[in-house]
Design an enzyme around this catalytic site. Structure first.
Site, PDB file in Angstrom:
ATOM      1  N   GLU A 144       0.826  -1.225   0.000  1.00 48.39           N
ATOM      2  CA  GLU A 144       0.000   0.000   0.000  1.00 48.39           C
ATOM      3  C   GLU A 144       0.857   1.270   0.000  1.00 48.39           C
ATOM      4  O   GLU A 144       1.230   1.767   1.060  1.00 48.39           O
ATOM      5  CB  GLU A 144      -0.934   0.000   1.231  1.00 48.39           C
ATOM      6  CG  GLU A 144      -1.844   1.226   1.267  1.00 48.39           C
ATOM      7  CD  GLU A 144      -2.778   1.268   2.475  1.00 48.39           C
ATOM      8  OE1 GLU A 144      -2.648   0.422   3.385  1.00 48.39           O
ATOM      9  OE2 GLU A 144      -3.636   2.156   2.506  1.00 48.39           O
ATOM     10  N   LYS A 185      -2.407  -2.099  -3.206  1.00 45.86           N
ATOM     11  CA  LYS A 185      -3.472  -1.274  -2.611  1.00 45.86           C
ATOM     12  C   LYS A 185      -3.117   0.200  -2.824  1.00 45.86           C
ATOM     13  O   LYS A 185      -2.459   0.819  -1.984  1.00 45.86           O
ATOM     14  CB  LYS A 185      -3.618  -1.610  -1.122  1.00 45.86           C
ATOM     15  CG  LYS A 185      -4.645  -0.761  -0.393  1.00 45.86           C
ATOM     16  CD  LYS A 185      -4.997  -1.320   0.975  1.00 45.86           C
ATOM     17  CE  LYS A 185      -5.906  -0.383   1.738  1.00 45.86           C
ATOM     18  NZ  LYS A 185      -6.500  -0.980   2.923  1.00 45.86           N
TER      19      LYS A 185
HETATM   20  P1  13P Z   1      -9.128   4.068   4.200  1.00 41.28           P
HETATM   21  O1  13P Z   1      -9.983   3.282   3.255  1.00 41.28           O
HETATM   22  O2  13P Z   1      -9.868   4.678   5.329  1.00 41.28           O
HETATM   23  O3  13P Z   1      -8.204   5.014   3.485  1.00 41.28           O
HETATM   24  O4  13P Z   1      -8.167   3.031   4.907  1.00 41.28           O
HETATM   25  C1  13P Z   1      -7.559   2.057   4.166  1.00 41.28           C
HETATM   26  C2  13P Z   1      -6.354   1.610   4.855  1.00 41.28           C
HETATM   27  O5  13P Z   1      -6.149   0.462   5.066  1.00 41.28           O
HETATM   28  C3  13P Z   1      -5.408   2.647   5.259  1.00 41.28           C
HETATM   29  O6  13P Z   1      -4.205   2.050   5.555  1.00 41.28           O
END
Ligand code: 13P
Length: 361
Positions: free
Chosen positions: A177, A219
């Site tokens: 991510e 992600k």
């Molecule tokens: P949000 O969808 O609230 O951005 O959170 C996703 C997430 O895992 C942040 O690390």
């Protein structure tokens, strides 16, 4: 490392029309969200909230996996049933956030580096023994005046790649991510350029660290204008810019893409994901799914307010968001779904219907 297991798990995460529910807020973040609504900020209240989420009727129809936090993976329902058993019994895949947070980066004022590599191999092996099958690590990149700098992007990308390699060694699918944040007044083009640069560097590092792309999930953020940008683009423009950016920078071998919501409203996150799937699905090498925290949880948390008597209304709100995002994966979400839910839930004068009206569902 069992290559086929990793590929199978990665495919199950983005299978059909399901997605991930992120409920991995650290205690600090969870407490901040509770405090904003006047909910007590203690371990028992966090446990009760996570029980509410995990026992939502029908959740597994739309949710393939949940991302937990270290405190949550060790918790139980009020009746003593471990959360991991509840998750497994529902046929949901358990995942765990393993970074230890974004800290100020030395020599890069205003920029962050995510920590958590020390001792990670041992922590992964414990989580794997407990039953987790995938992990998450989040890097944060802020757009500002003269930022992000290449040094910050490279350091974060290398940490993501080292984390991903350790996960695969432990037979855990890494969710990678790299989040380009929404805050700022930058326009869509700037977000697109930055996201493309970040993703290119992340994939260079994943290649250097020998990460198997078929056994991972990306992600990313959607490509969006900054929150305070005067020019807020249409849903179509966001969908096109996001897909174009991903096609330029994400190898076709990656098993799936599951977006974070990043502070968008729940409805916009669903609408934008829906537009990407309805316009482009047949042309894409990877599935476009969701891995939302706020865009699934926020309406439910606002209804719950820490009260036992609000649990089932909060679960209905959570399920509604999960259903909307499932429809968005199919390219079949539309505003009528919101109208129908609002109609059912905003009549009357109860505290819950007032909360529903306040959050404009
Ligand atoms: P949000 O969808 O609230 O951005 O959170 C996703 C997430 O895992 C942040 O690390």
């Amino acid at each position: 490392m069992n290559t086929q297991d990793l590929i199978d798990t990665a495919h199950s995460i983005v299978a059909a029309d399901k997605g991930l529910l992120a409920m991995d807020e650290s205690n600090g973040t969870c407490n901040k969200r509770f405090a904003a609504l006047g909910i007590p900020q203690d371990e028992e209240t966090r446990r009760a909230y996570r029980e509410l989420i995990l026992t939502t009727p029908g959740l597994s129809k739309c949710i393939s996996g949940v991302i937990l936090y270290d405190e949550t993976i060790r918790q139980q329902k009020e009746d003593g049933t471990p959360f991991l058993k509840v998750i497994n019994d529902a046929g949901i895949i358990a995942g765990i956030k393993v970074d230890t947070g974004a800290k100020d980066m030395a020599r890069y004022p205003g920029e962050k580096i995510t920590e958590g590599l020390d001792g990670l191999r041992e922590r992964l092996s414990e989580y794997s023994r407990m039953g987790a099958r995938f992990c998450k690590w989040r890097a944060v990149i802020a757009i500002g005046n003269g930022t992000p700098n290449r040094g910050c992007i490279e350091a974060n990308a290398q940490a993501l790649a080292r984390y991903a390699a350790l996960c695969q060694e432990a037979n855990l699918v890494p969710v990678v991510e790299p989040e380009v944040l929404m805050s700022g007044d930058h326009n869509l083009k700037r977000c697109s350029d930055t996201t493309e640069e970040v993703l290119r560097i992340v994939f260079e590092q994943l290649y250097s660290q020998r990460v198997m792309l078929e056994g991972m999930i990306l992600k990313p953020n959607m490509v969006l204008p900054g929150l305070s940008c005067a020019e807020q683009e249409s849903v179509d423009a966001v969908a096109s810019a996001t897909v174009q950016c991903l096609l330029r920078s994400v190898p076709a071998a990656v098993s799936g893409i599951a977006f974070l919501s990043g502070g968008q409203s729940a409805e916009l996150a669903s609408a934008r994901l829906n537009m990407m799937n309805s316009m482009f699905k047949s042309q894409l090498p990877w599935a476009l799914a969701f891995s939302f925290a706020r865009a699934i949880q926020k309406p439910a948390l606002e209804i719950w307010q820490g009260k036992k008597s609000h649990v089932s209304a909060a679960q209905e709100a959570l399920y509604h968001r999960a259903l909307c995002n499932q429809a968005a994966r199919r390219g079949q979400y539309d505003a009528a779904m919101e109208a129908e839910y609002a109609e059912k839930n905003t009549s009357g004068d109860s505290e819950i219907s007032r909360a529903n009206t306040r959050i404009k569902l």
